[in-house]
Write a protein that holds these residues in place. Structure first.
Motif, PDB file in Angstrom:
ATOM      1  N   GLY A  55       0.817  -1.207   0.000  1.00 24.08           N
ATOM      2  CA  GLY A  55       0.000   0.000   0.000  1.00 24.08           C
ATOM      3  C   GLY A  55       0.851   1.257   0.000  1.00 24.08           C
ATOM      4  O   GLY A  55       0.528   2.237  -0.679  1.00 24.08           O
ATOM      5  N   GLN A  56       1.959   1.233   0.742  1.00 21.73           N
ATOM      6  CA  GLN A  56       2.843   2.394   0.761  1.00 21.73           C
ATOM      7  C   GLN A  56       3.490   2.604  -0.602  1.00 21.73           C
ATOM      8  O   GLN A  56       3.721   3.745  -1.026  1.00 21.73           O
ATOM      9  N   ALA A  80       4.057   6.110  -5.246  1.00 22.81           N
ATOM     10  CA  ALA A  80       3.949   6.303  -6.694  1.00 22.81           C
ATOM     11  C   ALA A  80       2.949   7.409  -7.015  1.00 22.81           C
ATOM     12  O   ALA A  80       3.178   8.239  -7.902  1.00 22.81           O
ATOM     13  N   GLY A  81       1.841   7.432  -6.270  1.00 19.33           N
ATOM     14  CA  GLY A  81       0.810   8.432  -6.527  1.00 19.33           C
ATOM     15  C   GLY A  81       1.210   9.841  -6.144  1.00 19.33           C
ATOM     16  O   GLY A  81       0.677  10.811  -6.659  1.00 19.33           O
ATOM     17  N   LEU A  87      11.354   6.356  -6.431  1.00 27.46           N
ATOM     18  CA  LEU A  87      12.395   5.693  -5.645  1.00 27.46           C
ATOM     19  C   LEU A  87      11.788   4.910  -4.491  1.00 27.46           C
ATOM     20  O   LEU A  87      12.052   3.710  -4.316  1.00 27.46           O
ATOM     21  N   TYR A  88      10.955   5.572  -3.701  1.00 23.55           N
ATOM     22  CA  TYR A  88      10.350   4.897  -2.556  1.00 23.55           C
ATOM     23  C   TYR A  88       9.286   3.887  -2.991  1.00 23.55           C
ATOM     24  O   TYR A  88       9.086   2.862  -2.329  1.00 23.55           O
ATOM     25  N   VAL A 132      11.745  13.094   4.938  1.00 23.70           N
ATOM     26  CA  VAL A 132      11.457  13.614   3.598  1.00 23.70           C
ATOM     27  C   VAL A 132      11.910  12.595   2.569  1.00 23.70           C
ATOM     28  O   VAL A 132      12.958  11.962   2.712  1.00 23.70           O
ATOM     29  N   TRP A 133      11.143  12.422   1.509  1.00 28.55           N
ATOM     30  CA  TRP A 133      11.461  11.425   0.495  1.00 28.55           C
ATOM     31  C   TRP A 133      12.639  11.924  -0.341  1.00 28.55           C
ATOM     32  O   TRP A 133      12.589  13.028  -0.911  1.00 28.55           O
ATOM     33  N   PRO A 134      13.730  11.162  -0.401  1.00 34.25           N
ATOM     34  CA  PRO A 134      15.010  11.688  -0.910  1.00 34.25           C
ATOM     35  C   PRO A 134      15.038  12.041  -2.386  1.00 34.25           C
ATOM     36  O   PRO A 134      15.954  12.739  -2.827  1.00 34.25           O
ATOM     37  N   ASP A 135      14.064  11.582  -3.172  1.00 30.31           N
ATOM     38  CA  ASP A 135      14.045  11.969  -4.583  1.00 30.31           C
ATOM     39  C   ASP A 135      13.130  13.150  -4.838  1.00 30.31           C
ATOM     40  O   ASP A 135      12.864  13.504  -5.988  1.00 30.31           O
ATOM     41  N   GLN A 136      12.657  13.806  -3.773  1.00 31.87           N
ATOM     42  CA  GLN A 136      11.822  14.992  -3.901  1.00 31.87           C
ATOM     43  C   GLN A 136      12.603  16.196  -3.357  1.00 31.87           C
ATOM     44  O   GLN A 136      12.392  16.669  -2.241  1.00 31.87           O
TER      45      GLN A 136
END
Length: 384
Positions: free
Chosen positions: A19-20, A25-26, A31-32, A234-238
């Motif tokens: 689910g994550q 993706a959404g 990456l995550y 924080v998501w590292p590809d953002q």
């Protein structure tokens, strides 16, 4: 997002990770999404992660163990404890994988980093997700203006589940959109292209005389540890989000926020209106972390707080939570204000006391904020 009805379920880590992956993706993190997808398959197949994560295999969906796990890996990278993984993380100068071979190598490096630091996982996974996304200030700034216009009084703003309370600084953020701008020029935090729709909030500068950030484990961003902790979530590809957070750290050095370590329901029960000021109690992406009993108790506490409000000591509830009009939280978040007593001035004058008013819809990470005509919500389904 996880369906609201399933927040209190315990579906197992393989399902939660899958689910994550969909959520990532959404919301724009391939990456995550790839890491969570591969981790879900590893756990389902009884791979190394299944053994490593066995102590957390029965956590409720609302505890968001996958987000804690992702933050643990990012923290190791930020601490320079996972050099092989750092090659894939843009937040430290790496490059996210773009093909199958790269994704496999990235996952292997991520899994190996977690396995190598197994002794640290209990401490790392104990932390509630602390994103404190400064992009939410786009909605908070508009809400502050509405609260100021409703009673023409200075604001005391308390945020529940506030982490470091960065969004309590919303009135010090520079906002721009097609055809307009608000907020102080020269602010270190500038949010661009943040507002759409009609009508926009009143063009009124809110006077905030008190800022209180309430959290079970509030984060002090004036410390290296606090900044490292928040950055890990924080998501590292953002990279735009990483940059916003760093700008918010700079802003926080000049605008004080009082940090309070407390349970959100207890704080609500202790809170009281103060004559000559408007008490604004805010929460954003917080209700999903509470259990069903806590959410119900908080709703009762809000109602009791509203009953004690007067025209000279009003109360406003600021809610920016996942859409809860159906069984799925979705990726949209609603900005909803509730007033006690009824506002006498401003564009929301005449709104019924205690009846939530929906003002805008926002994205998960804060903006754009799409404003729309105020809509009373008399039968709103809340996260209970």
């Amino acid at each position: 997002m996880t369906p609201v009805a399933e927040l209190d379920e315990r579906r197992g880590l393989a399902v939660q990770l899958a689910g994550q992956a969909r959520d990532c993706a959404g919301i724009g993190s391939s990456l995550y999404a790839d890491l969570c997808r591969a981790a879900s398959l590893d756990v389902a197949a009884g791979g190394p992660l299944a053994r490593l994560l066995a102590p957390w295999s029965d956590e409720r969906d609302g505890d968001l163990v996958p987000l804690r796990l992702l933050a643990a890996g990012h923290r190791l990278v930020l601490e320079r404890e996972a050099p092989a993984l750092a090659l894939w993380f843009p937040s430290v100068g790496g490059s996210a994988p773009t093909d199958g071979a790269g994704r496999e190598s990235c996952f292997a490096a991520w899994r190996d980093a977690l396995l190598a630091h197994e002794d640290r996982l209990p401490a790392l996974l104990a932390a509630v997700p602390q994103t404190n996304e400064p992009g939410r200030s786009a909605a908070f700034a508009g809400a502050f203006a509405h609260a100021a216009a409703a009673y023409r009084l200075p604001l005391r703003v308390h945020e529940l589940g506030a982490s470091a309370g960065l969004n309590l600084l919303a009135d010090h953020v520079r906002l721009t959109w097609l055809g307009g701008a608000r907020g102080p020029q020269g602010s270190p935090l500038v949010l661009e292209d943040v507002w759409t729709g009609d009508p926009l909030p009143p063009d009124l500068a809110a006077e905030v005389v008190e800022r209180v950030a309430v959290d079970l484990a509030p984060v002090d961003v004036t410390s290296t540890e606090g900044r490292l902790h928040l950055t890990s979530f924080v998501w590292p590809d953002q990279l735009d989000r990483v940059e916003r957070l760093r700008a918010a750290f700079e802003l926080a050095r000049s605008v004080p926020v009082r940090l309070v370590a407390a349970d959100v329901v207890d704080h609500l029960r202790w809170s009281a209106p103060v004559p000559g000021t408007t008490l604004v109690v805010a929460h954003s992406t917080t209700w999903i972390y509470l259990g069903a009993d806590q959410r119900a108790a908080a709703e009762r506490a809000f109602a009791a707080l509203g009953e004690g409000a007067t025209a000279d000591a009003p109360v406003v509830r600021l809610s920016r939570e996942p859409r809860a009009l159906d069984d799925t939280a979705g990726t949209d978040f609603e900005l909803v204000l509730t007033f006690w007593p009824a506002p006498q001035t401003g564009p929301l004058a005449g709104a019924e006391a205690g009846v939530p008013v929906r003002l805008a819809r926002t994205s998960a990470h804060g903006f754009p904020v799409d404003w729309h005509p105020p809509t009373p919500v008399r039968h709103r389904r809340v996260l209970r």
